[in-house]
Scaffold this motif. Structure first.
Motif, PDB file in Angstrom:
ATOM      1  N   MET A 162      26.410  -6.945  15.155  1.00  0.00           N
ATOM      2  CA  MET A 162      25.796  -5.585  15.877  1.00  0.00           C
ATOM      3  C   MET A 162      26.242  -4.440  15.289  1.00  0.00           C
ATOM      4  O   MET A 162      25.275  -3.329  15.935  1.00  0.00           O
ATOM      5  CB  MET A 162      26.226  -6.165  17.490  1.00  0.00           C
ATOM      6  N   ALA A 163      27.590  -4.346  15.080  1.00  0.00           N
ATOM      7  CA  ALA A 163      28.245  -3.357  14.628  1.00  0.00           C
ATOM      8  C   ALA A 163      26.885  -2.710  13.221  1.00  0.00           C
ATOM      9  O   ALA A 163      27.274  -1.773  13.129  1.00  0.00           O
ATOM     10  CB  ALA A 163      29.669  -3.388  13.648  1.00  0.00           C
ATOM     11  N   ASP A 164      26.359  -3.465  12.986  1.00  0.00           N
ATOM     12  CA  ASP A 164      25.262  -3.272  11.576  1.00  0.00           C
ATOM     13  C   ASP A 164      24.221  -2.710  12.295  1.00  0.00           C
ATOM     14  O   ASP A 164      23.805  -1.738  12.068  1.00  0.00           O
ATOM     15  CB  ASP A 164      25.261  -4.935  10.954  1.00  0.00           C
ATOM     16  N   PHE A 165      23.619  -3.154  13.302  1.00  0.00           N
ATOM     17  CA  PHE A 165      23.000  -2.532  13.962  1.00  0.00           C
ATOM     18  C   PHE A 165      22.951  -1.503  14.776  1.00  0.00           C
ATOM     19  O   PHE A 165      21.922  -0.702  14.618  1.00  0.00           O
ATOM     20  CB  PHE A 165      22.753  -3.638  15.744  1.00  0.00           C
ATOM     21  N   VAL A 166      23.698  -1.331  15.126  1.00  0.00           N
ATOM     22  CA  VAL A 166      24.733  -0.242  15.919  1.00  0.00           C
ATOM     23  C   VAL A 166      24.632   1.314  14.617  1.00  0.00           C
ATOM     24  O   VAL A 166      23.973   2.046  14.904  1.00  0.00           O
ATOM     25  CB  VAL A 166      25.598   0.663  17.076  1.00  0.00           C
ATOM     26  N   ASN A 167      24.776   0.486  13.753  1.00  0.00           N
ATOM     27  CA  ASN A 167      25.704   1.754  12.716  1.00  0.00           C
ATOM     28  C   ASN A 167      23.430   2.198  11.890  1.00  0.00           C
ATOM     29  O   ASN A 167      23.919   3.101  10.914  1.00  0.00           O
ATOM     30  CB  ASN A 167      26.433   1.542  12.127  1.00  0.00           C
ATOM     31  N   SER A 168      22.647   1.355  12.311  1.00  0.00           N
ATOM     32  CA  SER A 168      21.517   1.598  11.546  1.00  0.00           C
ATOM     33  C   SER A 168      20.668   2.285  12.427  1.00  0.00           C
ATOM     34  O   SER A 168      21.239   2.572  13.783  1.00  0.00           O
ATOM     35  CB  SER A 168      20.826   0.482  11.334  1.00  0.00           C
ATOM     36  N   ASP A 169      19.809   3.154  11.989  1.00  0.00           N
ATOM     37  CA  ASP A 169      18.472   4.171  12.221  1.00  0.00           C
ATOM     38  C   ASP A 169      17.755   3.399  13.881  1.00  0.00           C
ATOM     39  O   ASP A 169      18.346   4.242  14.826  1.00  0.00           O
ATOM     40  CB  ASP A 169      17.968   4.540  11.291  1.00  0.00           C
ATOM     41  N   ALA A 170      18.213   2.375  13.864  1.00  0.00           N
ATOM     42  CA  ALA A 170      17.071   1.918  14.319  1.00  0.00           C
ATOM     43  C   ALA A 170      18.551   1.488  15.758  1.00  0.00           C
ATOM     44  O   ALA A 170      17.611   1.405  16.488  1.00  0.00           O
ATOM     45  CB  ALA A 170      16.425   0.102  14.090  1.00  0.00           C
ATOM     46  N   GLY A 171      19.325   0.688  15.460  1.00  0.00           N
ATOM     47  CA  GLY A 171      20.404   1.002  17.063  1.00  0.00           C
ATOM     48  C   GLY A 171      21.155   2.347  17.152  1.00  0.00           C
ATOM     49  O   GLY A 171      21.753   2.366  17.723  1.00  0.00           O
ATOM     50  N   ALA A 172      20.716   3.610  16.431  1.00  0.00           N
ATOM     51  CA  ALA A 172      21.216   4.489  16.411  1.00  0.00           C
ATOM     52  C   ALA A 172      21.488   5.351  18.303  1.00  0.00           C
ATOM     53  O   ALA A 172      22.578   5.462  18.754  1.00  0.00           O
ATOM     54  CB  ALA A 172      21.088   6.101  16.065  1.00  0.00           C
ATOM     55  N   CYS A 173      20.068   4.649  19.199  1.00  0.00           N
ATOM     56  CA  CYS A 173      20.638   4.481  20.763  1.00  0.00           C
ATOM     57  C   CYS A 173      21.936   3.887  21.455  1.00  0.00           C
ATOM     58  O   CYS A 173      22.343   4.340  22.363  1.00  0.00           O
ATOM     59  CB  CYS A 173      19.793   3.798  21.000  1.00  0.00           C
ATOM     60  N   CYS A 174      22.375   2.809  20.365  1.00  0.00           N
ATOM     61  CA  CYS A 174      23.524   1.871  21.691  1.00  0.00           C
ATOM     62  C   CYS A 174      24.545   1.926  21.076  1.00  0.00           C
ATOM     63  O   CYS A 174      24.534   2.138  19.602  1.00  0.00           O
ATOM     64  CB  CYS A 174      22.597   0.377  21.577  1.00  0.00           C
ATOM     65  N   GLU A 175      25.167   1.193  21.652  1.00  0.00           N
ATOM     66  CA  GLU A 175      27.161   1.235  21.194  1.00  0.00           C
ATOM     67  C   GLU A 175      27.354  -0.041  21.586  1.00  0.00           C
ATOM     68  O   GLU A 175      26.757  -0.652  22.626  1.00  0.00           O
ATOM     69  CB  GLU A 175      27.572   2.507  22.010  1.00  0.00           C
ATOM     70  N   ILE A 176      28.864  -0.058  20.904  1.00  0.00           N
ATOM     71  CA  ILE A 176      29.058  -1.456  21.575  1.00  0.00           C
ATOM     72  C   ILE A 176      30.232  -1.219  22.569  1.00  0.00           C
ATOM     73  O   ILE A 176      31.009  -0.463  23.108  1.00  0.00           O
ATOM     74  CB  ILE A 176      29.633  -2.337  20.283  1.00  0.00           C
ATOM     75  N   LYS A 177      29.921  -1.907  23.602  1.00  0.00           N
ATOM     76  CA  LYS A 177      30.327  -2.135  25.409  1.00  0.00           C
ATOM     77  C   LYS A 177      32.036  -2.166  25.377  1.00  0.00           C
ATOM     78  O   LYS A 177      32.737  -2.295  26.208  1.00  0.00           O
ATOM     79  CB  LYS A 177      29.878  -2.064  26.854  1.00  0.00           C
ATOM     80  N   GLY A 178      31.845  -3.406  24.456  1.00  0.00           N
ATOM     81  CA  GLY A 178      33.677  -4.114  24.528  1.00  0.00           C
ATOM     82  C   GLY A 178      33.021  -5.544  23.897  1.00  0.00           C
ATOM     83  O   GLY A 178      32.072  -6.663  23.934  1.00  0.00           O
ATOM     84  N   ALA A 179      34.325  -6.827  24.435  1.00  0.00           N
ATOM     85  CA  ALA A 179      34.285  -7.251  23.644  1.00  0.00           C
ATOM     86  C   ALA A 179      34.509  -8.677  24.933  1.00  0.00           C
ATOM     87  O   ALA A 179      34.696  -8.316  25.720  1.00  0.00           O
ATOM     88  CB  ALA A 179      35.688  -7.975  23.251  1.00  0.00           C
ATOM     89  N   VAL A 180      33.890  -9.570  24.967  1.00  0.00           N
ATOM     90  CA  VAL A 180      33.754 -10.113  26.182  1.00  0.00           C
ATOM     91  C   VAL A 180      35.004 -11.270  26.351  1.00  0.00           C
ATOM     92  O   VAL A 180      35.404 -11.375  25.291  1.00  0.00           O
ATOM     93  CB  VAL A 180      32.078 -11.377  26.409  1.00  0.00           C
ATOM     94  N   ALA A 181      35.349 -12.126  27.752  1.00  0.00           N
ATOM     95  CA  ALA A 181      36.256 -12.601  27.516  1.00  0.00           C
ATOM     96  C   ALA A 181      36.500 -14.096  26.639  1.00  0.00           C
ATOM     97  O   ALA A 181      35.355 -14.721  26.811  1.00  0.00           O
ATOM     98  CB  ALA A 181      37.211 -12.713  28.843  1.00  0.00           C
ATOM     99  N   ASN A 182      37.434 -14.349  25.550  1.00  0.00           N
ATOM    100  CA  ASN A 182      36.709 -15.461  25.110  1.00  0.00           C
ATOM    101  C   ASN A 182      37.171 -16.708  25.950  1.00  0.00           C
ATOM    102  O   ASN A 182      37.546 -17.094  26.428  1.00  0.00           O
ATOM    103  CB  ASN A 182      38.061 -15.215  24.278  1.00  0.00           C
ATOM    104  N   ASP A 183      36.244 -17.595  25.437  1.00  0.00           N
ATOM    105  CA  ASP A 183      35.862 -18.787  25.916  1.00  0.00           C
ATOM    106  C   ASP A 183      35.556 -19.726  25.179  1.00  0.00           C
ATOM    107  O   ASP A 183      34.612 -20.259  24.380  1.00  0.00           O
ATOM    108  CB  ASP A 183      35.207 -18.740  27.091  1.00  0.00           C
ATOM    109  N   GLU A 184      37.434 -20.383  24.251  1.00  0.00           N
ATOM    110  CA  GLU A 184      36.841 -21.410  22.859  1.00  0.00           C
ATOM    111  C   GLU A 184      36.195 -22.368  23.520  1.00  0.00           C
ATOM    112  O   GLU A 184      35.641 -22.784  21.966  1.00  0.00           O
ATOM    113  CB  GLU A 184      38.493 -21.670  22.762  1.00  0.00           C
ATOM    114  N   ALA A 185      35.955 -22.331  24.518  1.00  0.00           N
ATOM    115  CA  ALA A 185      35.706 -24.110  24.314  1.00  0.00           C
ATOM    116  C   ALA A 185      33.869 -24.076  24.414  1.00  0.00           C
ATOM    117  O   ALA A 185      32.649 -24.064  23.854  1.00  0.00           O
ATOM    118  CB  ALA A 185      35.299 -24.716  25.996  1.00  0.00           C
ATOM    119  N   ILE A 186      33.332 -22.220  24.788  1.00  0.00           N
ATOM    120  CA  ILE A 186      32.083 -21.741  24.010  1.00  0.00           C
ATOM    121  C   ILE A 186      32.025 -21.554  23.470  1.00  0.00           C
ATOM    122  O   ILE A 186      31.178 -21.395  22.265  1.00  0.00           O
ATOM    123  CB  ILE A 186      31.645 -21.646  25.436  1.00  0.00           C
TER     124      ILE A 186
END
Length: 257
Positions: free
Chosen positions: A185-209
């Motif tokens: 997703m970092a690759d996407f948001v840093n591209s021209d196609a994904g310039a509209c968007c940004e990473i809002k944060g990491a989800v809470a980890n759940d190692e089982a999933i």
């Protein structure tokens, strides 16, 4: 290592030859759907990307003659258990559920899952913040399992066959957010196609999933191949090859113990 083209299932596949002519040939399954910057087809029909280069390096270090074999993502584990391929190296997370069916090598990368949305939207990577939103998820992934478990009661989960399709609908405003791997997703948001968007944060980890990182999947009991791949992974981590390949694609390490 020699590179040559091979026509397989109507697609140009890359042969990664390592060692002598007597080296063991291994069909490495990757997702046929593009997943840049990990694996995608270039203009000449060759598979390129970070994971493609890592496959080549691991196979060279392990003295395996590896043939990249594209397989539809939703059929990649059945292709392995059905012996159409010998291993999976397709950004597949090591999870307890998958380990009921296949075995895994040691991990060769480990990154968090993140929520991505339009820059204008006040969204966080939490169930509360995503309540009432439409979240796009790639089918048959750890992200689909996670979203159903954590967001499904409050948000609408919309499933796509590829992450590219989810990204396109995010840009078009047909969904509010998507969950996927942080590096992709970092690759996407840093591209021209994904310039509209940004990473809002990491989800809470759940190692089982979400698993214990990404490893190579092999058939249950194929300990010889698993150990060969472990040897190759350990070698490229120790000699700096993994870091060198990573530095040409990413600004930070994507491997952690």
């Amino acid at each position: 290592m020699k590179l040559k083209k091979l026509l397989a299932s109507g697609l140009a596949a890359t042969v990664l030859a390592a060692g002598s002519a007597a080296a063991q040939e291994v069909k490495i399954g990757i997702a046929a759907e593009p997943y840049p910057p990990f694996a995608s087809l270039d203009a000449s029909g060759n598979w390129v990307g970070w994971e493609v280069e890592v496959i080549g390096a691991v196979c060279a270090a392990a003295e395996l003659d590896c043939v990249i074999t594209p397989v539809a993502w939703d059929g990649i584990i059945p292709s392995l258990t059905g012996q159409q391929i010998d291993a999976i190296m397709a950004s597949m997370s090591i999870t307890e559920e998958r380990m009921k069916t296949i075995d895994f090598s040691d991990p060769y990368y480990n990154t968090p899952a993140v929520i991505v949305a339009d820059k204008s939207m006040d969204i966080e990577a939490t169930p509360e913040s995503l309540a009432g939103k439409i979240v796009g998820i790639q089918a048959s992934t750890i992200h689909q399992t996670y979203a159903n478990a954590y967001f499904g009661d409050a948000a609408e989960i919309r499933v796509y066959q590829t992450q590219d399709e989810a990204n396109q609908d995010l840009v078009a405003g047909r969904i509010d957010a998507t969950q996927a791997d942080s590096i992709a997703m970092a690759d996407f948001v840093n591209s021209d196609a994904g310039a509209c968007c940004e990473i809002k944060g990491a989800v809470a980890n759940d190692e089982a999933i979400l698993g214990k990182g990404v490893g190579a999947g092999v058939r249950k009991g194929d300990d010889a191949l698993r150990e060969s791949l472990n040897k190759g992974i350990a070698a490229i981590l120790a000699d700096g090859t993994h870091a060198e390949i990573t530095s040409r694609y990413f600004t930070t390490s994507i491997y952690s113990e």
